[in-house]
Design a protein around this motif. Structure first.
Motif, PDB file in Angstrom:
ATOM      1  N   UNK A 328     -26.168 -26.996  47.265  1.00 55.35           N
ATOM      2  CA  UNK A 328     -25.478 -25.883  46.633  1.00 55.35           C
ATOM      3  C   UNK A 328     -24.811 -26.277  45.330  1.00 55.35           C
ATOM      4  N   UNK A 329     -25.381 -27.242  44.609  1.00 49.98           N
ATOM      5  CA  UNK A 329     -24.835 -27.663  43.326  1.00 49.98           C
ATOM      6  C   UNK A 329     -24.054 -28.964  43.414  1.00 49.98           C
ATOM      7  N   UNK A 330     -23.472 -29.268  44.578  1.00 48.65           N
ATOM      8  CA  UNK A 330     -22.776 -30.535  44.758  1.00 48.65           C
ATOM      9  C   UNK A 330     -21.425 -30.583  44.083  1.00 48.65           C
ATOM     10  N   UNK A 331     -20.763 -31.723  44.229  1.00 50.03           N
ATOM     11  CA  UNK A 331     -19.452 -31.962  43.629  1.00 50.03           C
ATOM     12  C   UNK A 331     -19.654 -32.375  42.170  1.00 50.03           C
ATOM     13  N   UNK A 332     -19.105 -31.574  41.246  1.00 50.12           N
ATOM     14  CA  UNK A 332     -19.320 -31.799  39.813  1.00 50.12           C
ATOM     15  C   UNK A 332     -18.849 -33.187  39.372  1.00 50.12           C
ATOM     16  N   UNK A 333     -17.620 -33.551  39.737  1.00 48.93           N
ATOM     17  CA  UNK A 333     -17.080 -34.833  39.298  1.00 48.93           C
ATOM     18  C   UNK A 333     -17.754 -36.017  39.989  1.00 48.93           C
ATOM     19  N   UNK A 334     -18.163 -35.802  41.225  1.00 43.97           N
ATOM     20  CA  UNK A 334     -18.888 -36.866  41.916  1.00 43.97           C
ATOM     21  C   UNK A 334     -20.218 -37.136  41.220  1.00 43.97           C
ATOM     22  N   UNK A 335     -20.863 -36.053  40.758  1.00 38.80           N
ATOM     23  CA  UNK A 335     -22.121 -36.198  40.023  1.00 38.80           C
ATOM     24  C   UNK A 335     -21.895 -36.944  38.717  1.00 38.80           C
ATOM     25  N   UNK A 336     -20.842 -36.567  37.986  1.00 40.15           N
ATOM     26  CA  UNK A 336     -20.529 -37.257  36.734  1.00 40.15           C
ATOM     27  C   UNK A 336     -20.278 -38.741  36.967  1.00 40.15           C
ATOM     28  N   UNK A 337     -19.503 -39.045  38.014  1.00 37.30           N
ATOM     29  CA  UNK A 337     -19.196 -40.440  38.320  1.00 37.30           C
ATOM     30  C   UNK A 337     -20.445 -41.239  38.662  1.00 37.30           C
ATOM     31  N   UNK A 338     -21.399 -40.592  39.318  1.00 41.04           N
ATOM     32  CA  UNK A 338     -22.621 -41.294  39.721  1.00 41.04           C
ATOM     33  C   UNK A 338     -23.463 -41.688  38.519  1.00 41.04           C
ATOM     34  N   UNK A 339     -23.251 -41.023  37.390  1.00 43.21           N
ATOM     35  CA  UNK A 339     -24.065 -41.287  36.207  1.00 43.21           C
ATOM     36  C   UNK A 339     -23.585 -42.488  35.407  1.00 43.21           C
ATOM     37  N   UNK A 340     -22.304 -42.809  35.528  1.00 43.57           N
ATOM     38  CA  UNK A 340     -21.689 -43.790  34.626  1.00 43.57           C
ATOM     39  C   UNK A 340     -21.246 -45.041  35.373  1.00 43.57           C
ATOM     40  N   UNK A 341     -21.552 -46.184  34.799  1.00 40.77           N
ATOM     41  CA  UNK A 341     -21.067 -47.446  35.354  1.00 40.77           C
ATOM     42  C   UNK A 341     -19.544 -47.470  35.248  1.00 40.77           C
ATOM     43  N   UNK A 342     -18.862 -47.696  36.367  1.00 46.03           N
ATOM     44  CA  UNK A 342     -17.410 -47.618  36.394  1.00 46.03           C
ATOM     45  C   UNK A 342     -16.750 -48.709  35.546  1.00 46.03           C
ATOM     46  N   UNK A 343     -17.350 -49.875  35.482  1.00 46.45           N
ATOM     47  CA  UNK A 343     -16.805 -50.957  34.659  1.00 46.45           C
ATOM     48  C   UNK A 343     -16.851 -50.568  33.183  1.00 46.45           C
ATOM     49  N   UNK A 344     -17.944 -49.929  32.782  1.00 47.13           N
ATOM     50  CA  UNK A 344     -18.071 -49.452  31.404  1.00 47.13           C
ATOM     51  C   UNK A 344     -17.027 -48.374  31.113  1.00 47.13           C
ATOM     52  N   UNK A 345     -16.838 -47.460  32.048  1.00 47.89           N
ATOM     53  CA  UNK A 345     -15.881 -46.376  31.861  1.00 47.89           C
ATOM     54  C   UNK A 345     -14.470 -46.917  31.676  1.00 47.89           C
ATOM     55  N   UNK A 346     -14.107 -47.893  32.473  1.00 43.22           N
ATOM     56  CA  UNK A 346     -12.764 -48.470  32.371  1.00 43.22           C
ATOM     57  C   UNK A 346     -12.587 -49.273  31.075  1.00 43.22           C
ATOM     58  N   UNK A 347     -13.633 -49.984  30.666  1.00 42.20           N
ATOM     59  CA  UNK A 347     -13.571 -50.744  29.413  1.00 42.20           C
ATOM     60  C   UNK A 347     -13.439 -49.783  28.233  1.00 42.20           C
ATOM     61  N   UNK A 348     -14.141 -48.668  28.308  1.00 39.46           N
ATOM     62  CA  UNK A 348     -14.083 -47.656  27.253  1.00 39.46           C
ATOM     63  C   UNK A 348     -12.685 -47.058  27.169  1.00 39.46           C
ATOM     64  N   UNK A 349     -12.103 -46.761  28.320  1.00 39.93           N
ATOM     65  CA  UNK A 349     -10.743 -46.202  28.350  1.00 39.93           C
ATOM     66  C   UNK A 349      -9.729 -47.198  27.769  1.00 39.93           C
ATOM     67  N   UNK A 350      -9.854 -48.469  28.145  1.00 32.66           N
ATOM     68  CA  UNK A 350      -8.926 -49.489  27.634  1.00 32.66           C
ATOM     69  C   UNK A 350      -9.023 -49.592  26.122  1.00 32.66           C
ATOM     70  N   UNK A 351     -10.234 -49.504  25.588  1.00 30.78           N
ATOM     71  CA  UNK A 351     -10.442 -49.582  24.152  1.00 30.78           C
ATOM     72  C   UNK A 351      -9.831 -48.378  23.437  1.00 30.78           C
ATOM     73  N   UNK A 352      -9.961 -47.197  24.073  1.00 28.94           N
ATOM     74  CA  UNK A 352      -9.372 -45.978  23.503  1.00 28.94           C
ATOM     75  C   UNK A 352      -7.851 -46.093  23.481  1.00 28.94           C
ATOM     76  N   UNK A 353      -7.282 -46.580  24.593  1.00 31.43           N
ATOM     77  CA  UNK A 353      -5.827 -46.705  24.692  1.00 31.43           C
ATOM     78  C   UNK A 353      -5.274 -47.703  23.680  1.00 31.43           C
ATOM     79  N   UNK A 354      -6.062 -48.708  23.363  1.00 33.45           N
ATOM     80  CA  UNK A 354      -5.625 -49.723  22.400  1.00 33.45           C
ATOM     81  C   UNK A 354      -5.900 -49.307  20.958  1.00 33.45           C
TER      82      UNK A 354
END
Length: 385
Positions: A328-354
């Motif tokens: 029935x379409x699934x969980x939107x955020x769960x789908x987004x999370x499944x697409x992206x490597x979590x280590x990359x996402x966190x590194x990207x966030x740290x770079x943005x914050x800095x």
């Protein structure tokens, strides 16, 4: 009257042979190609969006040379990969951008090169290579006994592979465009080698068990230090390079250790097909992998192997269709999370914050907006609590 644009006949002919032109704009395209009419710049802009071709291509005199080294590493000979789809091309470009960003970030942070890249090169023996893969991922030889499904196997392997510095991305569409699905018959996965940020991309259109096998297959490629475009179909044996046979064999040994397989097979009652089904559940892998194991051990004939593969393909399709019907379409955020490597996402966030990376660049790399970016980070952080 708006000014028209002159487009080289070479470009029109290239589009006609290399790009899928939607039926809705086909008549207009044919008028431009024949010279009956000429497009305005705004019409070209709209047309370029519809066929997913950069607007700059229309101002070239000769057809663009879209050379992707990765396409030289295809698993099997395929016409589709001589003329890759715009979906594959755009996915490759996006993953190259992510890999380039991660590489630069790691170098700026004075990180060392990834030790696993190329570490299997020169090693011999399927069992030895499989043991090295398991050791790298900290997997016991009977790791499959701790999981209950193909989805759980994939999550376990993905987390282990990401933890050793390999980016694992996955999607069934181009970016966030639900109208541009990736075709699993064109490719199942690919690997982009880099000393700092090796990357595996998994086609989410594949079955759960197919993703598991592709993930391990591509991880072996990283150990060998070679790029890969995995487009083999279920049960495929006509590989372009012997290296593909090796990667398949090592992946199969990690999933289904030969010694254990033989013991379980010989102690499982029932007809061949029921044995294949039973062992598929035991090892939490596809029936195709079990059938191939049985063929290699001379438990079944080539003819029966082909029959089992056809049956496995049919069941996989039915399972995927049933799952889609239930989701029935699934969980939107769960789908987004499944697409992206979590280590990359966190590194990207740290770079943005800095202040090293702009938010606009982060959104471009992840294909998500500010609100979803923050929510995804919350979910990733929540998983680690």
């Amino acid at each position: 009257m708006a000014n028209t644009v002159e487009v080289s006949s070479n470009i029109w002919n290239w589009i006609n042979t290399s790009v899928q032109v939607p039926a809705a704009v086909r008549e207009k395209f044919e008028q431009w190609r024949s010279g009956e009419k000429k497009p305005t710049f705004s019409q070209l802009e709209e047309f370029s969006r519809k066929i997913h071709v950069p607007i700059g291509y229309f101002f070239l005199e000769r057809q663009p040379q879209e050379q992707f080294k990765l396409l030289e590493f295809r698993t099997i000979d395929s016409r589709q990969l001589q003329d890759p789809s715009r979906e594959l091309i755009d996915t490759l470009r996006q993953m190259e951008s992510i890999q380039e960003w991660m590489r630069d970030d790691m170098i700026a942070g004075e990180n060392e090169e990834n030790r696993y890249v190329g570490s299997l090169r020169g090693k011999k023996g399927i069992a030895e290579l499989a043991a090295m893969v398991r050791e790298t991922l900290s997997l016991p030889s009977d790791w499959y006994e701790a999981v209950k499904s193909g989805a759980e196997s994939f999550r376990l392997l993905r987390e282990a592979i990401s933890s050793v510095g390999v980016l694992v991305m996955m999607n069934g569409i181009v970016g966030a465009n639900t109208h541009r699905a990736l075709d699993v018959s064109e490719f199942r996965a690919f690997t982009l080698i880099d000393a700092y940020a090796p990357l595996i991309f998994i086609n989410a259109a594949d079955s759960e068990s197919g993703r598991v096998f592709s993930l391990l297959h591509e991880f072996v490629h990283i150990g060998l230090g070679t790029n890969s475009l995995f487009n083999a179909r279920e049960g495929e044996t006509a590989f372009v390079r012997p290296e593909e046979t090796l990667c398949n064999a090592v992946a199969a040994e990690v999933l289904v250790p030969r010694r254990v397989f033989c013991n379980v097979w010989e102690n499982t009652a029932g007809i061949i097909k029921s044995r294949v089904q039973e062992l598929s559940k035991y090892f939490n892998c596809s029936q195709s992998v079990i059938a191939r194991r049985a063929l290699d051990e001379a438990y079944i004939t080539e003819k029966l192997y082909r029959e089992l593969i056809e049956e496995a393909i049919r069941l996989a399709k039915e399972t995927m269709l049933a799952k889609k019907a239930r989701s029935g379409g699934g969980d939107y955020y769960r789908t987004l999370l499944s697409r992206i490597d979590h280590r990359f996402l966190q590194a990207l966030d740290a770079s943005v914050q800095e202040g090293k990376t702009l938010y606009t660049e982060a959104f471009r790399l992840t294909n998500i907006n500010r609100v979803n970016f923050d929510k995804l980070l919350e979910k990733v952080q929540g998983e680690r609590v």
